[in-house]
Each structure stands twice: as structure tokens, then as C-alpha cells.
Design an enzyme around this catalytic site. Structure first.
Site, PDB file in Angstrom:
ATOM      1  N   HIS A  54      26.090  12.793   9.277  1.00 28.28           N
ATOM      2  CA  HIS A  54      25.007  13.747   9.562  1.00 28.28           C
ATOM      3  C   HIS A  54      24.610  14.493   8.283  1.00 28.28           C
ATOM      4  O   HIS A  54      23.427  14.683   8.005  1.00 28.28           O
ATOM      5  CB  HIS A  54      25.477  14.791  10.585  1.00 28.28           C
ATOM      6  CG  HIS A  54      25.711  14.265  11.973  1.00 28.28           C
ATOM      7  ND1 HIS A  54      26.867  14.510  12.680  1.00 28.28           N
ATOM      8  CD2 HIS A  54      24.916  13.522  12.783  1.00 28.28           C
ATOM      9  CE1 HIS A  54      26.781  13.959  13.881  1.00 28.28           C
ATOM     10  NE2 HIS A  54      25.615  13.332  13.965  1.00 28.28           N
ATOM     11  N   LYS A  78      26.557  13.128  27.509  1.00 28.18           N
ATOM     12  CA  LYS A  78      27.826  13.309  26.785  1.00 28.18           C
ATOM     13  C   LYS A  78      28.602  14.520  27.293  1.00 28.18           C
ATOM     14  O   LYS A  78      28.007  15.544  27.627  1.00 28.18           O
ATOM     15  CB  LYS A  78      27.541  13.474  25.288  1.00 28.18           C
ATOM     16  CG  LYS A  78      27.005  12.203  24.634  1.00 28.18           C
ATOM     17  CD  LYS A  78      26.755  12.423  23.153  1.00 28.18           C
ATOM     18  CE  LYS A  78      26.238  11.147  22.509  1.00 28.18           C
ATOM     19  NZ  LYS A  78      25.779  11.376  21.124  1.00 28.18           N
ATOM     20  N   ARG A 131      22.161   3.976  11.996  1.00 26.97           N
ATOM     21  CA  ARG A 131      23.259   3.368  11.225  1.00 26.97           C
ATOM     22  C   ARG A 131      23.203   1.852  11.273  1.00 26.97           C
ATOM     23  O   ARG A 131      23.482   1.179  10.293  1.00 26.97           O
ATOM     24  CB  ARG A 131      24.609   3.835  11.785  1.00 26.97           C
ATOM     25  CG  ARG A 131      24.896   5.302  11.571  1.00 26.97           C
ATOM     26  CD  ARG A 131      25.927   5.806  12.517  1.00 26.97           C
ATOM     27  NE  ARG A 131      25.463   5.696  13.903  1.00 26.97           N
ATOM     28  CZ  ARG A 131      26.048   6.252  14.943  1.00 26.97           C
ATOM     29  NH1 ARG A 131      27.158   6.947  14.771  1.00 26.97           N
ATOM     30  NH2 ARG A 131      25.561   6.117  16.164  1.00 26.97           N
ATOM     31  N   SER A 169      30.286  10.738  15.919  1.00 27.95           N
ATOM     32  CA  SER A 169      31.042  11.874  16.484  1.00 27.95           C
ATOM     33  C   SER A 169      31.971  11.379  17.590  1.00 27.95           C
ATOM     34  O   SER A 169      33.101  11.849  17.728  1.00 27.95           O
ATOM     35  CB  SER A 169      30.079  12.915  17.066  1.00 27.95           C
ATOM     36  OG  SER A 169      29.212  13.389  16.082  1.00 27.95           O
TER      37      SER A 169
HETATM   38  O1  PNS Z   1      23.317  13.166  18.741  1.00 21.85           O
HETATM   39  P1  PNS Z   1      22.723  12.592  20.003  1.00 21.85           P
HETATM   40  O2  PNS Z   1      23.594  12.907  21.193  1.00 21.85           O
HETATM   41  O3  PNS Z   1      22.425  11.120  19.889  1.00 21.85           O
HETATM   42  O4  PNS Z   1      21.305  13.338  20.222  1.00 21.85           O
HETATM   43  C1  PNS Z   1      20.520  13.099  21.367  1.00 21.85           C
HETATM   44  C2  PNS Z   1      19.583  14.282  21.586  1.00 21.85           C
HETATM   45  C3  PNS Z   1      20.384  15.580  21.763  1.00 21.85           C
HETATM   46  C4  PNS Z   1      18.650  14.434  20.402  1.00 21.85           C
HETATM   47  C5  PNS Z   1      18.745  13.981  22.869  1.00 21.85           C
HETATM   48  O5  PNS Z   1      19.608  13.793  23.956  1.00 21.85           O
HETATM   49  C6  PNS Z   1      17.751  15.092  23.179  1.00 21.85           C
HETATM   50  O6  PNS Z   1      16.695  15.158  22.581  1.00 21.85           O
HETATM   51  N1  PNS Z   1      18.148  16.007  24.093  1.00 21.85           N
HETATM   52  C7  PNS Z   1      17.309  17.140  24.470  1.00 21.85           C
HETATM   53  C8  PNS Z   1      16.644  16.874  25.832  1.00 21.85           C
HETATM   54  C9  PNS Z   1      15.433  15.944  25.658  1.00 21.85           C
HETATM   55  O7  PNS Z   1      14.446  16.303  25.067  1.00 21.85           O
HETATM   56  N2  PNS Z   1      15.570  14.731  26.213  1.00 21.85           N
HETATM   57  C10 PNS Z   1      14.547  13.722  26.115  1.00 21.85           C
HETATM   58  C11 PNS Z   1      14.803  12.768  24.947  1.00 21.85           C
HETATM   59  S1  PNS Z   1      13.542  11.513  24.860  1.00 21.85           S
END
Ligand code: PNS
Length: 199
Positions: A54, A78, A131, A169
Site C-alpha cells: 500500500h 471482510k 498486483r 493484508s
Molecule cells: O482494500 P479493499 O478491501 O480491496 O477495498 C475495497 C473497498 C473498501 C475500496 C470497497 O469495498 C469500497 O469501495 N467500499 C465502500 C462501499 C462502496 O462504495 N461499495 C461499492 C464499491 S463498487
């Protein structure tokens, strides 16, 4: 007169009236940024915990943007190890230790729709790290859904250094909880906070 904020489209239209060639212009006023405009990106993620991968992406993003808001968001798929407040606190501390150039990097937590948050912060772009090809499908789906929800917000995919291409993570937490060392995968502060958390 055509505004300098309009981008010419490379399509010639044949005018029937005077048989001259003319440019057509699309109103890209919402998309085209004047050169003096602050370029602000959101780097959203769970960051549970932040890894060296990150941090690598943040540093690369610093080369492109004037400001990066590292947004700690909830991923409903998660189960959390750290609370959002703990993740923000750890991120703020480790970010002090990395070179950010002239880029202003801030950390915020948010529960809700990412595009809504990006709009509130007047961000121009979303940064996401990719990645491997395996990340691509999920990332593409998210990017296209976010584009549908907010078309003016562009997603920028960035690749971390090769040595972090397997670092996630999820795996960091898994090997840590099974007793393996995570030195080199996360900043020392993260390992220390993880040890304190499971005491
Ligand atoms: O690090 P991650 O878990 O891959 O990140 C995913 C994250 C947190 C960016 C995604 O789940 C997100 O944007 N969550 C906020 C809710 C939202 O907007 N969901 C729609 C995504 S298209």
C-alpha cells in the site's frame, strides 16, 4: 468561440450548407482540468492492516497527484482485525515515515458509498493497486460500477514494486496469526500494533 476547457473531438463533420469541414466539440467541461487545478485522488481500501505494498502505491501516486486522501472504508465482505479508528491511526503514523515529495497525503475513515465520499471531497480520481491479473476482474467490476455511479470520477490502476506483488493484508494477517514473522511485509509499527491487539 470555443472555450479552452473544451476538448476537440477528432471527427470532421461535413457541413451541407457551405461544404466546408468543421470540428465538432464535445462539452468536456466537467472532465478537463485546467493546469492550475489541484489534482486530488482518493486511495480507498480496507488497509487492515496497511502493508508495504500500500505504501509503495501511495508513493507512486504522489508522483501524479497534488493530494491523496487515503480513505479507510468498510469492505462488507471482510471481517475486520483493526477498527477503522485503529487503522487510520496506524496509517497516519507510518505515512510520516515515507517520502511523499510535494504531495499532501491525508488519512480519513468513512462508512458509506465510496463515490459519495469522493464527491464530498471533490476528488478527481480513485487510485487502486493491481498486483496480478487475478486482481483485475474484481478491480474492473468496482471501477465500472463506480463509473456508473459517478461518471466524472476516473479510476487509475497502479502497479506496486514486484517484491510486493504477492503481499496482501489478508495473507499478512493469516501468517501472523499462525505465528510467522511479517518483517518486510508491513512497517514495524504495524507488527507491533498487531502483537498488542492479540495480547
Ligand atoms: O482494500 P479493499 O478491501 O480491496 O477495498 C475495497 C473497498 C473498501 C475500496 C470497497 O469495498 C469500497 O469501495 N467500499 C465502500 C462501499 C462502496 O462504495 N461499495 C461499492 C464499491 S463498487
Amino acid at each position: 468561440m470555443v472555450s479552452r476547457y473544451h476538448t476537440p473531438v477528432l471527427t470532421w463533420i461535413h457541413s451541407a450548407a457551405n461544404a466546408e469541414l468543421e470540428f465538432s466539440y464535445l462539452p468536456f467541461i466537467n472532465y478537463h482540468l485546467p493546469s492550475h487545478f489541484m489534482r486530488r485522488a482518493i486511495y480507498p481500501g480496507s488497509f487492515d492492516p496497511v502493508t508495504n505494498g500500500h505504501l509503495d502505491i501511495i508513493q507512486r501516486g504522489c508522483k501524479l497527484f497534488d493530494e491523496i486522501i487515503v480513505a479507510v472504508l468498510v469492505n462488507p465482505e471482510k471481517t475486520a482485525f483493526f477498527t477503522i479508528e485503529e487503522r487510520c491511526d496506524i496509517l497516519s503514523e507510518v505515512l510520516k515515515t515515507i517520502d511523499r515529495g510535494d504531495c499532501h497525503v491525508i488519512v480519513e475513515g468513512f462508512e458509506g458509498l465510496m463515490v459519495q465520499y469522493a464527491a464530498e471531497r471533490e476528488a478527481n480520481a480513485i487510485v487502486r493497486g493491481i498486483r496480478a491479473i487475478s486482481d483485475y476482474e474484481y478491480e474492473l467490476q468496482m471501477a465500472l460500477m463506480n463509473r456508473r455511479l459517478r461518471p466524472s470520477l476516473e479510476t487509475v490502476f497502479m502497479m506496486p514494486a514486484e517484491e510486493y506483488s504477492y503481499v496482501s493484508s489478508r495473507l499478512v494477517k493469516e501468517v501472523f496469526q499462525l505465528g510467522a514473522g511479517i518483517d518486510g511485509l508491513v512497517p514495524p509499527l504495524v507488527e507491533q500494533r498487531m502483537r498488542e491487539k492479540i495480547k
